[in-house]
Design an enzyme around this catalytic site. Sequence first.
Site, short mmCIF file in Angstrom:
data_model
loop_
_atom_site.label_atom_id
_atom_site.label_comp_id
_atom_site.label_asym_id
_atom_site.label_seq_id
_atom_site.Cartn_x
_atom_site.Cartn_y
_atom_site.Cartn_z
N GLU A 38 0.82 -1.22 0.00
CA GLU A 38 0.00 0.00 0.00
C GLU A 38 0.85 1.26 0.00
O GLU A 38 0.49 2.26 -0.62
CB GLU A 38 -0.99 0.00 1.17
CG GLU A 38 -2.09 -1.06 1.06
CD GLU A 38 -2.91 -0.98 -0.23
OE1 GLU A 38 -3.11 0.14 -0.74
OE2 GLU A 38 -3.35 -2.03 -0.73
N LEU A 81 11.10 3.77 -7.86
CA LEU A 81 9.69 4.00 -7.50
C LEU A 81 9.41 5.48 -7.21
O LEU A 81 8.26 5.91 -7.26
CB LEU A 81 9.31 3.16 -6.26
CG LEU A 81 9.07 1.67 -6.53
CD1 LEU A 81 9.00 0.90 -5.22
CD2 LEU A 81 7.77 1.48 -7.31
N TYR A 83 9.42 9.23 -5.04
CA TYR A 83 8.83 9.66 -3.76
C TYR A 83 9.47 8.89 -2.59
O TYR A 83 8.83 8.12 -1.90
CB TYR A 83 7.32 9.45 -3.73
CG TYR A 83 6.58 10.14 -4.84
CD1 TYR A 83 6.30 11.50 -4.77
CD2 TYR A 83 6.17 9.44 -5.97
CE1 TYR A 83 5.64 12.15 -5.80
CE2 TYR A 83 5.50 10.08 -7.01
CZ TYR A 83 5.24 11.42 -6.91
OH TYR A 83 4.58 12.06 -7.92
N TYR A 118 -6.65 6.89 3.66
CA TYR A 118 -6.89 5.90 2.61
C TYR A 118 -6.05 4.64 2.84
O TYR A 118 -6.57 3.51 2.83
CB TYR A 118 -6.56 6.51 1.24
CG TYR A 118 -6.66 5.54 0.09
CD1 TYR A 118 -7.89 5.22 -0.47
CD2 TYR A 118 -5.51 4.94 -0.44
CE1 TYR A 118 -7.97 4.31 -1.52
CE2 TYR A 118 -5.59 4.05 -1.49
CZ TYR A 118 -6.82 3.74 -2.03
OH TYR A 118 -6.89 2.86 -3.06
N ASP A 136 -10.77 6.83 -2.18
CA ASP A 136 -10.01 7.84 -2.93
C ASP A 136 -10.90 8.37 -4.06
O ASP A 136 -12.10 8.08 -4.11
CB ASP A 136 -8.70 7.25 -3.45
CG ASP A 136 -8.93 6.15 -4.48
OD1 ASP A 136 -10.10 5.79 -4.72
OD2 ASP A 136 -7.93 5.66 -5.05
N CYS A 196 -19.46 -0.16 -19.26
CA CYS A 196 -20.67 -0.52 -18.52
C CYS A 196 -21.14 -1.94 -18.81
O CYS A 196 -21.74 -2.58 -17.95
CB CYS A 196 -21.78 0.48 -18.82
SG CYS A 196 -21.32 2.17 -18.33
N1 ADE Z 1 -4.21 0.79 -5.16
C1 ADE Z 1 -4.00 0.96 -3.87
N2 ADE Z 1 -4.08 -0.20 -3.22
C2 ADE Z 1 -4.35 -1.15 -4.15
C3 ADE Z 1 -4.54 -2.54 -4.12
N3 ADE Z 1 -4.47 -3.21 -2.98
N4 ADE Z 1 -4.80 -3.17 -5.28
C4 ADE Z 1 -4.86 -2.48 -6.43
N5 ADE Z 1 -4.68 -1.18 -6.52
C5 ADE Z 1 -4.42 -0.51 -5.39
#
Ligand code: ADE
Length: 329
Positions: A38, A81, A83, A118, A136, A196
């Site tokens: 995460e 990556l 940041y 989040y 989010d 959709c």
């Molecule tokens: N974005 C943030 N967390 C995520 C997750 N667990 N799976 C896919 N996209 C994400």
Amino acid sequence: METLLRDAVLPLLAWFRENKRDLPWRKNVSPYTVLVSELMLQQTRVEAVKERYVAFLSRFPTAEALADASEEEVLKAWEGLGYYSRARNLHRAAKIVAREGFPTTWEGVRALPGVGDYTAGAICSIALGLAAPAVDGNVVRILTRLLADGRCADERAKREFSARLKEVYPPETGAFCEALMELGAIVCLPNGAPLCEACPWRGLCRAHAAGEETRYPVLAEKRARRIEEVTVLVLQCGERYALVRREKGELLAGMYGFPVFKETDPAAYGEILEVRKAKFLFTHVEWRMTGYFIRALRPFGEFLWATREEIGARYAIPSAFRPFRAWIL
Ligand code: ADE
């Protein structure tokens, strides 16, 4: 009370079971691995995270292994990556977890370095089995469409949808949390491109029923500016030009500028040499200015009369007046 949202839970879970992407952090889930994934997924696309996640976990398989590493080693494993404060936060979080064990409450998770609302929701739902929504902009989009809800995707909407989701959270907390993310990522796409026909909510979605899925979320309303028509006088008397210090409570309070009037007769001040129109946008007001360059008959007492040099050196003239400065500089 929240029947539509409640009715949407099981179809979403069933769809997720069949259609979820095969992502590396969905295997061998533990609180530590979810913390890693995460934090990596903050501000970084799923595709870019996949490989790095696998390599990072093989280098640091446990919170203890990560806690024992040097910062250099951690930053090296994070390379590419971006940041990097996330890597430093993850390292600090691993030290806390290695020392105290993984937190067991939302508050405890939220208090870890680098974990916002989040991310705390995602970790708690996926790793701890807690009913903690992770909302989010993507989740706001799918919910505003499902409910044809006219709010825009701001912080308040995130808080409110989070509270409403909490009411309908199923026992499969992790699957539900990731299913909401997944629907936004692969079906209920932004920018007028939702798929959709592939959506588990197509029979429920109010926006789809109205053929208006792309109306949601509604864009933040731009506050209308009040339009003010004003007259700006650039008065020249010999070598000097008229300035006023703007009053408290006016726009540009305390700044020096040319005299501004809501209503006045420019010809009363002298001979009009030139006229020019210009606009200036303040946050809440638009000035539609008509500027008059006037050779004044006499130095009116209510103004400060400054030379071109004094204006250049001493008085900061706000940008609103820039279109008229050419007359003096
Ligand atoms: N974005 C943030 N967390 C995520 C997750 N667990 N799976 C896919 N996209 C994400």
